[in-house]
Design an enzyme around this catalytic site. Structure first.
Site: not given
Ligand code: MN
Length: 509
Positions: A70, A98-99
């Site tokens: 991604h 974020e992840d």
């Molecule tokens: Mn993204």
């Protein structure tokens, strides 16, 4: 470009909405960097890739592929859009804070303040999801604030959103619908307003399929049915115009067909009572020549051979659209020997004439003409920056409902250009009236307005204006108080506010 290639491009563009994309690999990004006309520091980009690869290790997308594909897909798009080094690196790292365990501070340590700020801007945008109207407005506010700090944040977000849209079939239907709807209602209009035509069309066409599947299938069916005829016409005209330009020594940088976006075609069909024969630009011929002078010459030469359809000659080079779009447009009868017969839409073709610079700007908007300072911070055109600053200003002091209402009329709506008696263009939303025009020219002219002439004809104050109208406002010096009924007539918020503010200062008699 040969005619066969034109044909296959038009077909592939329809086909690719139906196919799943191959996951983007690191070598695809490297290849894009190598073939770009921009210079990139590959060591830094490789470091970003390795960082993201480690951070996302063991994570997978809803479609089942390793997560790293991604951010790589996002980075590849950003390179293709000629975005700078910092943007590409921020694109690779955009989902890391974020992840994963890694924080913005870690990114700042390794990649510096600018990249950390870009990544931070994206992270902020993704923290709030679209759930009902309340959150919707909150989301918009965050988006505008992020854009105003550095407008490059929104470009990374566009690349991120485009890849997410292409892999939507891996998601739950409700989530899929939310993302597609948000793209159609928020992202595409912002891309349009920033003059990013190619990005807007892509956002719209992928989302369209998920938001309105039946209308989507219907448009595809209608277009596919017409394509062979349209393409025959396009090919014949490409040949004829190439020859004409050669005869008259107008250089051709490129001549090709472009198909109208499916969602934009759908909207136009709704406006034209679903009669596809009323639409002349399903396929248009794009002629790119080397200078503005040659654009006008080409237009003259084309009109000398092919009769133009009245009312469809548009000079967006002299009078650009509000989003900065520039080009010459004309629609001509393609069979000039028969021009006294009744001709249906298939024998007319829209021709768009522009220079390579104008073309680049029409496709990538603000992204095409950013000037980078030594520090790497970007400055967009004055108008665009003013627009973004305006957004931030209003969103501060109005309620959520007002914000959405205001965006719908003042920003996301179609715009018209109306001229003052001196020929100055005034930009208004579609549906604006004579009174809106008067207030847009000057607050005092609004208050003192007693009548108007549109194209030299006296009209009532509630008359709705059309693009190209020349409006002469008649005023009475002694009149300083607007009529309260005007509040129900005006379309723009600025006129409404000016009327309200003025009325407050007058006691009710
Ligand atoms: Mn993204």
């Amino acid at each position: 470009m040969s005619n066969i290639i034109i044909l296959s491009i038009l077909h592939t563009r329809i086909m690719c909405y139906r196919m799943r994309m191959k996951p983007v690999q690191w070598k695809d990004v490297q290849k894009a960097i190598k073939t770009s006309d921009r210079i990139y520091d590959t060591d830094m980009i490789t470091l970003a890739y390795e960082t993201a690869l480690n951070a996302h290790d063991g994570q997978f997308r809803a479609t089942g592929e390793p997560y790293i594909h991604h951010p790589l897909a996002v980075a590849k798009r950003l390179v293709e859009w000629h975005m700078d080094q910092e943007v590409v690196i921020a694109g690779i790292l955009h989902d890391v804070p974020e992840d994963t365990e890694m924080t913005i501070e870690d990114i700042e340590k390794d990649f510096g303040k600018n990249i950390a700020r870009l990544v931070g801007g994206i992270t902020k945008l993704s923290t709030i999801k679209y759930r009902g109207m309340e959150r919707y407005a909150e989301n918009l506010r965050k988006m505008f604030i992020a854009m105003s700090t550095d407008i490059r944040v929104i470009v990374i977000k566009f690349a991120d959103r485009l890849h997410n849209l292409k892999t939507l079939d891996g998601l739950r239907p409700d989530k899929r619908h939310r993302i597609a709807l948000e793209s159609l209602e928020i992202y595409a209009p912002i891309a349009d307003r920033l003059g990013m035509g190619a990005i807007k069309t892509e956002l719209e066409d992928i989302s369209f399929k998920w938001v309105l599947p039946e209308a989507y299938a219907d448009v595809i069916k209608k277009v596919e049915h017409l394509l062979p005829t349209l393409e025959d016409n396009l090919n014949a005209m490409t040949k004829a115009i190439t020859k004409l330009m050669k005869t008259h020594d107008v250089p051709i940088v490129s001549i090709h067909g472009r198909r109208k976006g499916l969602y934009s075609l759908h909207k136009k069909l709704c406006r034209k009572h679903h009669d596809i024969t009323q639409i002349y630009d399903i396929i248009a011929l794009r002629l790119i020549t080397d200078s503005e002078k040659h654009c006008y010459q080409a237009l003259g030469i084309i009109h000398g051979t092919f009769t133009p359809l009245p009312g469809r000659i548009k000079d967006y080079i002299a009078l650009p659209k509000i989003n900065g779009y520039r080009s010459l447009h004309t629609t001509v009868f393609t069979n000039h020997r028969h021009h006294d017969e009744i001709i249906d839409g298939r024998e007319a073709l829209e021709i768009q004439i522009r220079t390579p610079e104008i073309h680049e700007q029409a496709e990538y908007g603000v992204a095409a003409h950013w000037h980078y300072k030594q520090t790497g911070s970007a400055t967009a055109s004055k108008e665009t920056l003013e627009w973004v600053t305006d957004l931030v200003k209003w969103q501060e002091d109005i309620s959520n409902e007002d914000l959405i209402e205001r965006l719908k009329t003042d920003v996301f709506h179609d715009r018209i250009f109306v001229l003052t008696p001196h020929g100055d263009p005034i930009n208004l939303p579609d549906g604006a009236t004579v009174i809106d025009f008067a207030y847009a020219v000057h607050t005092d002219i609004g208050h003192a307005c007693i009548g108007a002439r549109v194209n030299e004809v006296m009209v009532s104050l509630d008359t709705k204006l059309k693009s190209g109208d020349m409006v002469h406002i008649l005023t009475d010096k002694n009149r300083t108080k607007p009529n309260p009924d005007w509040l129900h007539i005006v379309k723009t918020h600025s006129a409404k506010e000016k009327i309200r503010a003025r009325l407050k200062n007058f006691p009710i008699m």
